[in-house]
Design a protein around this motif. Structure first.
Motif, short mmCIF file in Angstrom:
data_model
loop_
_atom_site.label_atom_id
_atom_site.label_comp_id
_atom_site.label_asym_id
_atom_site.label_seq_id
_atom_site.Cartn_x
_atom_site.Cartn_y
_atom_site.Cartn_z
N THR A 6 24.16 12.52 -84.98
CA THR A 6 24.52 12.78 -86.37
C THR A 6 24.22 14.24 -86.67
N ASN A 7 25.08 14.86 -87.47
CA ASN A 7 24.78 16.24 -87.89
C ASN A 7 24.29 16.30 -89.33
N LEU A 8 24.04 15.14 -89.93
CA LEU A 8 23.35 15.13 -91.22
C LEU A 8 21.88 15.44 -90.98
N CYS A 9 21.28 16.24 -91.84
CA CYS A 9 19.90 16.68 -91.63
C CYS A 9 19.26 17.00 -92.97
N ARG A 10 17.97 16.69 -93.09
CA ARG A 10 17.28 16.99 -94.36
C ARG A 10 16.74 18.42 -94.39
N ASP A 11 16.79 19.13 -93.27
CA ASP A 11 16.33 20.52 -93.22
C ASP A 11 17.48 21.48 -93.46
N TYR A 12 17.19 22.60 -94.10
CA TYR A 12 18.19 23.64 -94.37
C TYR A 12 17.71 24.95 -93.75
N CYS A 13 17.82 25.06 -92.44
CA CYS A 13 17.39 26.27 -91.74
C CYS A 13 18.45 27.36 -91.92
N GLY A 14 17.99 28.58 -92.11
CA GLY A 14 18.89 29.68 -92.44
C GLY A 14 19.84 30.07 -91.34
N TYR A 15 19.58 29.64 -90.12
CA TYR A 15 20.38 30.05 -88.97
C TYR A 15 21.29 28.95 -88.43
N CYS A 16 21.29 27.77 -89.06
CA CYS A 16 21.91 26.59 -88.45
C CYS A 16 23.36 26.40 -88.90
N THR A 17 24.25 26.20 -87.92
CA THR A 17 25.63 25.81 -88.22
C THR A 17 25.88 24.34 -87.90
N LEU A 60 16.05 10.13 -95.23
CA LEU A 60 15.02 10.36 -96.24
C LEU A 60 15.56 11.17 -97.42
N LEU A 61 16.68 11.84 -97.23
CA LEU A 61 17.27 12.67 -98.28
C LEU A 61 18.58 12.11 -98.81
N PHE A 62 19.36 11.48 -97.93
CA PHE A 62 20.73 11.11 -98.29
C PHE A 62 20.92 9.60 -98.33
N PRO A 63 21.26 9.04 -99.49
CA PRO A 63 21.56 7.60 -99.55
C PRO A 63 22.76 7.23 -98.69
N GLU A 64 23.69 8.19 -98.51
CA GLU A 64 24.87 7.91 -97.67
C GLU A 64 24.45 7.60 -96.23
N MET A 65 23.43 8.29 -95.73
CA MET A 65 22.97 8.02 -94.37
C MET A 65 22.26 6.67 -94.32
N ARG A 66 21.54 6.34 -95.36
CA ARG A 66 20.89 5.02 -95.39
C ARG A 66 21.94 3.92 -95.35
N GLU A 67 23.05 4.12 -96.03
CA GLU A 67 24.12 3.13 -96.02
C GLU A 67 24.79 3.07 -94.65
N THR A 68 25.00 4.22 -94.02
CA THR A 68 25.57 4.24 -92.68
C THR A 68 24.69 3.48 -91.71
N LEU A 69 23.39 3.72 -91.78
CA LEU A 69 22.47 3.02 -90.89
C LEU A 69 22.44 1.52 -91.18
N ASP A 137 12.87 28.21 -95.05
CA ASP A 137 12.80 27.79 -96.44
C ASP A 137 13.56 26.47 -96.59
N ASN A 138 12.96 25.51 -97.27
CA ASN A 138 13.58 24.20 -97.49
C ASN A 138 13.85 23.48 -96.17
N ALA A 139 12.89 23.59 -95.25
CA ALA A 139 12.98 22.89 -93.96
C ALA A 139 11.63 22.23 -93.68
N PRO A 140 11.36 21.08 -94.30
CA PRO A 140 10.02 20.49 -94.23
C PRO A 140 9.59 20.10 -92.82
N ASP A 141 10.54 19.93 -91.91
CA ASP A 141 10.17 19.53 -90.55
C ASP A 141 9.88 20.72 -89.65
#
Length: 333
Positions: A6-17, A60-69, A137-141
């Protein structure tokens, strides 16, 4: 073969595509059938490893992923990853190598039952990169202490582990040395670090760090050389597609591994950088007096740890390795 679960992620790293939010173009979570189809295609081409890449705990961030799972029948992304590793292990000759992010002691143990090795990039030990506007920033993991805790727990359980650092994301040269020293200290204590990756940041137009300077070739080579000096017996890797055409220079700096190169799937983290042709890479490697050999996701010296418990994983490892602990030669179908 690379399997982006999955490419859904709760982290927002500044370098990630790689990461996506639900609803964004290309946001995707693989189905079991899709993952198995790609794994079998890789098997037919002679691959030995199924490398799972995925976002960190997106449910943990997206209800859509919880529904997918829920639709797939799993409580969490890690439960789904565990099942996919088991599926690939049981239905193909490929060996799983998951990169799941932060893990508890329980999850390291569970994933070690269905994969001979796993990975987590330490990236940096500098917590200043968590500051507003910085790379994490905004990448708790990406809290360094949390990542070190996962690496240490893997050591306590004798799980062969791949880690490394990312250079050019706002750290200093001193930070790079401190990160390498932290990895060395863990390996000195537990002996489980099978590979250290030195990966260089590459700017891309769609990321927050689009205008950040990339580390130069000299910085990359110096970091590799320091890694080799600090850890003379540890396997050191640099991604060839991010450093073309300087293959000979990387070998001279101290690497002894090129990492995963797939005949089927792209580098999903850096899709704009194609893999080198194996024939060319072999010639360039041999020009420096080295041999290019296909290995398994777990290095030969770590096979005893990976095969310490009876069961399907050990059976698959015995079938996959040759007398030197490398990948048994097999012809593409």
């Amino acid at each position: 073969v690379f399997l982006p679960l999955t490419n859904l992620c709760r982290d927002y790293c500044g370098y990630c595509t790689f990461r996506r939010d639900p609803g964004q173009p290309d946001a995707h979570t693989m189905t079991p059938d899709e993952g198995l189809r790609i794994a079998r295609a890789g098997e037919a081409l002679g691959c030995s490893e199924a490398l799972f890449s995925l976002g960190d705990k997106p449910e943990l961030l997206f209800p859509e992923m919880r529904e997918t799972l829920r639709h797939l029948g799993y409580k969490s992304t890690l439960h789904y990853l565990e099942a996919m590793c088991e599926l690939v292990l049981s239905e193909t000759s490929l060996l799983p190598h998951p990169n799941p992010g932060l893990l508890s002691a329980e999850w390291i143990s569970r994933l070690a039952a269905v994969s001979p090795s796993m990975g987590l990039m330490l990236e940096t030990v500098n917590p200043a990169l968590l500051a507003p506007g910085a790379a994490h920033d905004n990448a708790p993991d990406k809290v360094p202490a949390k990542r070190l805790r996962t690496l240490e727990e893997a050591g306590k359980q004798c799980v062969p582990f791949t880690t490394g650092l990312l250079i050019g994301i706002g750290e200093t040269p001193e930070d790079r040395v401190e990160t390498l020293l932290a990895i060395r200290d863990l390996h000195d204590r537990y002996g489980h670090i099978q590979e250290v990756i030195v990966q260089n940041f590459r700017a891309k137009p769609t990321i927050p760090m689009a205008n950040a300077p990339e580390p130069g070739q000299g910085e990359m080579l110096r970091t590799l050389a320091v890694a080799r000096l600090l850890m003379p017996k540890v396997n050191i890797q640099a991604p060839p597609n991010l450093n073309a055409p300087y293959y000979e220079e990387l070998l001279e700096a101290g690497i002894n591994d090129w990492g995963g190169i797939s005949p089927l799937t792209p580098d999903y983290i850096n899709p704009e950088k194609p893999w080198p042709h194996l024939k060319q890479l072999r010639l360039r490697t041999e020009s420096k007096g080295c041999q290019l050999r296909q290995r398994l996701p777990v290095y030969p010296e770590f096979l005893p740890a990976a095969m310490s418990r009876p069961g399907l994983l050990t059976e698959k490892l015995e079938a996959a390795c040759d007398t030197e602990g490398l990948a048994r030669e097999k012809r593409a179908a």
